[in-house]
Enzyme design. Structure first.
Site, short mmCIF file in Angstrom:
data_model
loop_
_atom_site.label_atom_id
_atom_site.label_comp_id
_atom_site.label_asym_id
_atom_site.label_seq_id
_atom_site.Cartn_x
_atom_site.Cartn_y
_atom_site.Cartn_z
N ASP A 49 92.92 -82.59 40.73
CA ASP A 49 94.15 -81.80 40.91
C ASP A 49 95.25 -82.20 39.91
O ASP A 49 96.38 -81.73 40.01
CB ASP A 49 94.67 -81.91 42.35
CG ASP A 49 95.12 -83.32 42.71
OD1 ASP A 49 94.98 -84.24 41.87
OD2 ASP A 49 95.61 -83.52 43.84
N ASP A 76 92.63 -89.77 38.23
CA ASP A 76 92.55 -88.67 39.20
C ASP A 76 91.10 -88.47 39.64
O ASP A 76 90.24 -88.14 38.82
CB ASP A 76 93.11 -87.39 38.54
CG ASP A 76 92.94 -86.17 39.42
OD1 ASP A 76 92.73 -86.34 40.64
OD2 ASP A 76 93.02 -85.05 38.88
N ASP A 127 95.00 -90.70 42.13
CA ASP A 127 94.84 -90.91 43.57
C ASP A 127 94.03 -92.18 43.84
O ASP A 127 93.58 -92.86 42.91
CB ASP A 127 94.18 -89.68 44.22
CG ASP A 127 92.97 -89.20 43.43
OD1 ASP A 127 92.27 -90.06 42.85
OD2 ASP A 127 92.73 -87.98 43.38
N ASP A 165 104.06 -101.41 48.08
CA ASP A 165 105.47 -101.18 47.78
C ASP A 165 106.17 -100.91 49.10
O ASP A 165 105.71 -100.09 49.89
CB ASP A 165 105.60 -99.97 46.85
CG ASP A 165 106.68 -100.15 45.81
OD1 ASP A 165 107.81 -100.45 46.20
OD2 ASP A 165 106.39 -99.98 44.62
N HIS A 176 107.25 -98.82 36.18
CA HIS A 176 107.35 -97.36 36.18
C HIS A 176 108.78 -96.86 35.94
O HIS A 176 109.00 -95.66 35.90
CB HIS A 176 106.83 -96.84 37.53
CG HIS A 176 107.65 -97.35 38.67
ND1 HIS A 176 107.64 -98.69 39.06
CD2 HIS A 176 108.53 -96.74 39.47
CE1 HIS A 176 108.49 -98.84 40.05
NE2 HIS A 176 109.04 -97.68 40.33
N ASP A 177 109.73 -97.78 35.80
CA ASP A 177 111.12 -97.39 35.57
C ASP A 177 111.59 -97.70 34.14
O ASP A 177 112.73 -97.41 33.79
CB ASP A 177 112.06 -98.14 36.53
CG ASP A 177 111.80 -97.82 37.99
OD1 ASP A 177 111.39 -96.69 38.29
OD2 ASP A 177 112.02 -98.72 38.84
N GLU A 201 112.61 -106.76 44.52
CA GLU A 201 113.20 -106.07 43.37
C GLU A 201 114.71 -106.08 43.57
O GLU A 201 115.20 -105.56 44.57
CB GLU A 201 112.70 -104.63 43.26
CG GLU A 201 113.14 -104.00 41.95
CD GLU A 201 113.42 -102.50 41.99
OE1 GLU A 201 113.45 -101.89 40.92
OE2 GLU A 201 113.63 -101.94 43.08
N ASP A 215 111.30 -102.80 47.32
CA ASP A 215 112.11 -101.92 46.50
C ASP A 215 113.61 -102.13 46.76
O ASP A 215 114.05 -102.12 47.92
CB ASP A 215 111.71 -100.49 46.86
CG ASP A 215 112.26 -99.44 45.93
OD1 ASP A 215 111.79 -99.37 44.78
OD2 ASP A 215 113.15 -98.68 46.36
C1 GLC Z 1 113.37 -98.70 42.62
C2 GLC Z 1 112.11 -98.06 42.14
C3 GLC Z 1 112.45 -96.73 41.51
C4 GLC Z 1 113.07 -95.86 42.57
C5 GLC Z 1 114.26 -96.54 43.24
C6 GLC Z 1 114.61 -95.86 44.52
O1 GLC Z 1 114.23 -99.06 41.61
O2 GLC Z 1 111.44 -98.91 41.27
O3 GLC Z 1 111.34 -96.09 40.95
O4 GLC Z 1 113.48 -94.64 42.02
O5 GLC Z 1 114.01 -97.88 43.56
O6 GLC Z 1 113.62 -96.06 45.48
#
Ligand code: GLC
Length: 567
Positions: free
Chosen positions: A22, A18, A26, A95, A334-335, A262, A203
């Site tokens: 905040d 950060d 970022d 992304d 991140h998932d 993905e 994505d």
């Molecule tokens: C992908 C992303 C995930 C998101 C989903 C909807 O799986 O990695 O974080 O919630 O798509 O966009």
């Protein structure tokens, strides 16, 4: 195919660093830590979404594809970041979230404003189910469940019609059947490439083509909704859409771009088609088979993980893409929960097991990804109650499951293991207050182990997970067998040792990983020859450059190299 030699590093900007106090990471924070990425030696940064967004799904709900959310910075800061990365010889992949927009995107607000809007058909609208009235239970046009719990349809009171959202109700699905939608997306992608970005991580890209009939799905016993994926996963026009993107956006570009799809639920056979260079669709896929091995019917139904299953799964992907196609190699993003807590041992053997799992993955054939924090062996979060969680998937699931009568403690226990928030706690840069992540109040709790697990401490320790990741990246860059070698799985039935070879020309590598906390004996074919090999990488600090021992210490990994006679 420069990306075959590359290592990608994923930045989840909210949680990276950060710059303005905040509590939310970022672009300024990211720009101030490029030394870390350069030191690690990674080639490409994949930046999770930084576009303007209501942040319902932390930026995966985009309300403007061609700007930067003020919480993350400005376009000028973005340009400076891109230039700084390029200046250090790194590339940047954005992304690309185009299965859906935010419901606050001007396309959707126009579409919602009237059934006669020229944008109406940019999304999926349907009247209530025949014979039922809008708003009545079961009146949704199909029985599909959303990925984030509840029905995949939301009623628009004004028009009495429903719109489709495979994810949250604030993420309406775009209608790719409409050529105007596709043209708008192509033009947006060209705009980013013209700005200098080096590619896209796409994505849930294998969800964009839907069977326009939108058929009802089977409903499993005891479930309230059906799984509609048969109608949208690798749908009828997916290959056509990807080839079209390639033609309209990438063909003839001067820069060398990278495209990563993905693709939840993708099979090896599909992946071979998607990544066959001759078909010009995407360069590599992100598949999920190896991240489901510890799950039953749903991700919250957590099962013990069995090593032979991992070998079967990764081995099948190695074989399936050996001649044609290419794969991404990853443990985390991140998932996903943190891998050291999931498939490793985040107690006594945190350091060793994090190094062992990293070695196992990076020595497979494919392009490895490091998810921020994985390189220091970050553990899962230690959230006490539901109020500590932030992710809508977790919050929705909790509300739904508890509402259905499940025991709240049991639901929480599963969230602690599987919630996406495990991967979203801030990066601990040092042991100072708030881990050097922010001067403000962090948007999600900092892992309480940060005094022990932080970047500065690991940088100062040659035996750390961090130093090991740096050696793995360097090994890929120096040793062509890591990138190009054939893959052969050894000991498929062994319950503790994961072993394989990689062969390229007259070089052969042997990778041995003890995926357990006990010392184990290994019996590899051709042991006599391997006993004279060179140890090019080990994970236990006293590993010696020439040593061959027939035993692996707890969570030890070793990479041996030998020359073989060709012919
Ligand atoms: C992908 C992303 C995930 C998101 C989903 C909807 O799986 O990695 O974080 O919630 O798509 O966009």
């Amino acid at each position: 195919m420069w990306w075959r030699d590359a290592v990608l590093y994923q930045v989840y900007p909210r949680s990276f660093a950060d710059g303005d106090g905040d509590g939310i990471g970022d672009l300024a924070g990211l720009a101030s830590h490029l030394d870390h990425l350069a030191w690690l030696g990674v080639d490409v940064v994949w930046l999770s979404p930084v576009y303007p967004s209501p942040q319902d799904d932390n930026g995966y709900d985009i309300s403007d594809y061609q700007d930067i959310d003020p919480a993350f910075g400005t376009l000028a800061e973005f340009d400076a970041l891109l230039a700084a990365l390029h200046g250090r010889g790194m590339r940047l992949v954005m992304d690309l979230v185009v299965n859906h927009t935010s419901d606050e995107h001007p396309w959707f607000t126009a579409a919602r404003s009237s059934p006669d809007s020229p944008y109406r058909d940019w999304y999926w609208w349907r009247p209530p189910r025949a014979g039922l009235t809008a708003g009545e239970p079961g009146a949704e046009p199909t029985n599909w469940e959303s990925v984030f719990s509840g029905p995949a349809w939301e009623l628009d009171e004004a028009s009495g019609e429903y719109y489709l959202h495979l994810f949250s109700r604030k993420q309406p699905d775009l209608n790719w059947e409409n050529p105007q939608v596709r043209a708008a997306i192509h033009s947006m992608m060209r705009w980013w490439l013209d700005r200098g970005v080096d590619g896209f991580r796409m994505d849930v890209i294998n969800f964009i083509s839907k069977d326009p009939g939108l058929p009802d799905a089977q409903v499993a016993a005891g479930a309230s909704y059906g799984d509609g994926s048969l109608a949208f996963l690798n749908g009828p026009r997916i290959h056509e859409y990807l080839a079209e993107i390639h033609r309209e956006v990438f063909a003839g570009r001067p820069q060398a771009v990278l495209t990563v799809g993905e693709m939840p639920g993708v099979t090896v056979e599909d992946a071979r088609l998607f990544t066959d260079p001759a078909r010009a669709e995407v360069d590599m896929v992100f598949q999920f088979e190896h991240t489901s091995l510890d799950q039953g019917d749903t991700k919250w139904d957590v099962r013990p993980f069995v090593l032979q299953d991992l070998k079967k799964s990764l081995g099948r992907w190695q074989e399936g893409l050996a001649e044609v196609g290419w794969n991404s190699l990853y443990w985390g993003n991140h998932d996903q929960p943190r891998v050291v807590s999931r498939y490793g041992d985040d107690g006594e053997h945190r350091t060793r097991s994090a190094k062992a799992l990293a070695t196992l993955l990076h020595l497979h054939r494919g392009t490895p990804y490091v998810y921020q924090g994985e390189e220091i062996g970050m553990r899962n979060a230690t959230f006490a109650g539901i109020e500590d969680f932030r992710d809508l998937e977790s919050l929705n699931h909790y509300a739904e499951a508890v509402g259905r009568g499940e025991d709240p403690d049991a639901v929480l226990a599963a969230l602690r293991l599987m919630s996406r928030d495990n991967a979203r706690t801030p990066i601990p840069w040092d042991a100072s207050q708030r881990a050097g992540f922010t001067t403000g109040t962090p948007w999600i709790g900092i892992n309480p182990d940060f005094a022990e697990v932080n970047v500065a401490a690991e940088r100062a320790d040659e035996g750390s997970v961090l130093h090991h990741y740096r050696r793995l990246v360097a090994l890929r860059h120096q040793e062509p067998a890591v990138v190009h070698g054939d893959f052969t799985m050894l000991l498929p039935e062994d319950e503790q040792v994961y072993a394989f070879t990689r062969r390229h020309g007259d070089v052969e590598l042997l990778v041995l990983v003890n995926v357990s906390g006990q010392e184990v004996a290994v019996e590899v074919p051709d042991e006599e020859a391997w006993s004279r090999s060179r140890l090019v990488l080990g994970t236990v600090d006293d590993a010696d450059g020439s040593a061959w021992t027939p035993a692996l210490r707890p969570w030890e990994a070793r990479v041996h190299r030998r020359l073989v006679t060709v012919g």
